[in-house]
Design an enzyme around this catalytic site. Structure first.
Site, short mmCIF file in Angstrom:
data_model
loop_
_atom_site.label_atom_id
_atom_site.label_comp_id
_atom_site.label_asym_id
_atom_site.label_seq_id
_atom_site.Cartn_x
_atom_site.Cartn_y
_atom_site.Cartn_z
NE ARG A 47 3.98 7.01 -7.56
CZ ARG A 47 4.27 5.93 -6.85
NH1 ARG A 47 4.46 4.78 -7.45
NH2 ARG A 47 4.36 5.99 -5.54
CD GLU A 60 4.56 -2.54 -0.73
OE1 GLU A 60 4.41 -1.71 -1.65
OE2 GLU A 60 5.31 -3.52 -0.83
O1 LIG Z 1 -2.39 -0.48 -3.27
P1 LIG Z 1 -1.82 0.40 -2.19
O2 LIG Z 1 -1.10 -0.38 -1.11
O3 LIG Z 1 -2.84 1.31 -1.61
O4 LIG Z 1 -0.68 1.30 -2.83
C1 LIG Z 1 -0.76 1.88 -4.10
C2 LIG Z 1 -0.52 3.37 -4.05
O5 LIG Z 1 0.80 3.64 -3.56
C3 LIG Z 1 1.44 4.56 -4.44
O6 LIG Z 1 1.19 5.87 -4.14
P2 LIG Z 1 1.76 6.60 -2.83
O7 LIG Z 1 0.75 6.48 -1.75
O8 LIG Z 1 3.13 6.09 -2.57
O9 LIG Z 1 1.75 8.12 -3.22
P3 LIG Z 1 2.43 9.02 -4.37
O10 LIG Z 1 1.87 8.55 -5.69
O11 LIG Z 1 1.95 10.36 -3.99
O12 LIG Z 1 3.90 8.83 -4.28
C4 LIG Z 1 0.84 4.23 -5.78
O13 LIG Z 1 1.01 5.27 -6.72
C5 LIG Z 1 -0.59 3.95 -5.45
O14 LIG Z 1 -1.37 5.15 -5.43
N1 LIG Z 2 6.38 -1.27 -4.41
C1 LIG Z 2 5.84 -0.10 -4.80
N2 LIG Z 2 6.38 0.59 -5.83
C2 LIG Z 2 5.85 1.77 -6.22
N3 LIG Z 2 4.79 2.32 -5.64
C3 LIG Z 2 4.23 1.68 -4.61
N4 LIG Z 2 3.17 1.96 -3.85
C4 LIG Z 2 3.02 0.99 -2.93
N5 LIG Z 2 3.95 0.04 -3.09
C5 LIG Z 2 4.73 0.45 -4.14
#
Ligand SMILES: O=P(O)(O)OC[C@H]1O[C@H](OP(=O)(O)OP(=O)(O)O)[C@H](O)[C@@H]1O
Ligand SMILES: Nc1ncnc2[nH]cnc12
Length: 182
Positions: free
Chosen positions: A69, A106
């Site tokens: 994202r 998370e």
């Molecule tokens: O602060 P944190 O606990 O590290 O989490 C934040 C990350 O989690 C989500 O991405 P995700 O890893 O779900 O991947 P995606 O964007 O590929 O769906 C979000 O877009 C951040 O990159």
């Molecule tokens: N609660 C949440 N919503 C969207 N992206 C996430 N990445 C980690 N935690 C998330």
């Protein structure tokens, strides 16, 4: 969503466009869905503009965006402030030589990779993502940049989940967010 005193009036509109999906992708997670914000060109533009207004003229040479994202918000910011864009990717996506950092999420574990040579010693970097939860992802991104000698000026996210205290993992680096979700 909390309402902050003296906040820019555009932020309220942005907040209303973020959809919260309970129990996705796992029970207990309140998923912050930014795809609904992207459907509204005004709110999407307001989001980019707020970041650009903050970082224009700050001598930032590289915007590092985190897959997936951060690839939505990072490139328009980079173009508008005259910086290059460097993608920080999930494992085995980059074809050249990479350095990597592993981290916990998370809802799981992951790894970020960066092309060797994409960022030079002494560059001023901005790290962009949509959201900070536990801070593991931003911490890994900053480590990659600092390992090649870049200075991380700030991390910028659209959304913060303050209850997860992700800021505390950033080793004092400044974090700028538009929206907090309590
Ligand atoms: O602060 P944190 O606990 O590290 O989490 C934040 C990350 O989690 C989500 O991405 P995700 O890893 O779900 O991947 P995606 O964007 O590929 O769906 C979000 O877009 C951040 O990159
Ligand atoms: N609660 C949440 N919503 C969207 N992206 C996430 N990445 C980690 N935690 C998330």
């Amino acid at each position: 969503m909390s309402v902050l005193k003296n906040e820019d009036p555009r932020i309220h509109g942005i907040k209303t466009k973020i959809r919260v999906v309970p129990n996705f992708p796992k029970p207990g997670i309140m998923f912050q869905d930014i795809t609904t914000l992207l459907l509204d060109p005004k709110s999407f533009k307001d989001t980019i503009d707020l970041f650009v207004e903050r970082y224009k003229g700050k001598n930032i040479s590289v915007v590092a965006g985190i897959e997936a994202r951060g690839f939505i918000f990072g490139p328009p910011i980079a173009l508008a402030i005259g910086a290059k864009f460097v993608p920080l990717r999930k494992p085995k996506k980059l074809p050249g030589d990479v350095i990597f950092e592993e981290y916990t999420l998370e809802y799981g574990r992951d790894r970020l990779e960066m092309h060797v040579g994409a960022v030079q010693l002494g560059e001023r970097a901005l790290v962009v993502d949509d959201l900070i939860a536990t801070g593991g992802t931003l911490c890994a991104a900053m480590n990659l940049l600092e390992r090649v000698g870049a200075e991380v000026v700030e991390c910028a996210c659209l959304i913060e989940l303050p209850d997860l205290q992700g800021r505390e993992r950033l080793n004092g680096k400044p974090l700028y967010v538009l929206v907090e979700y309590q």
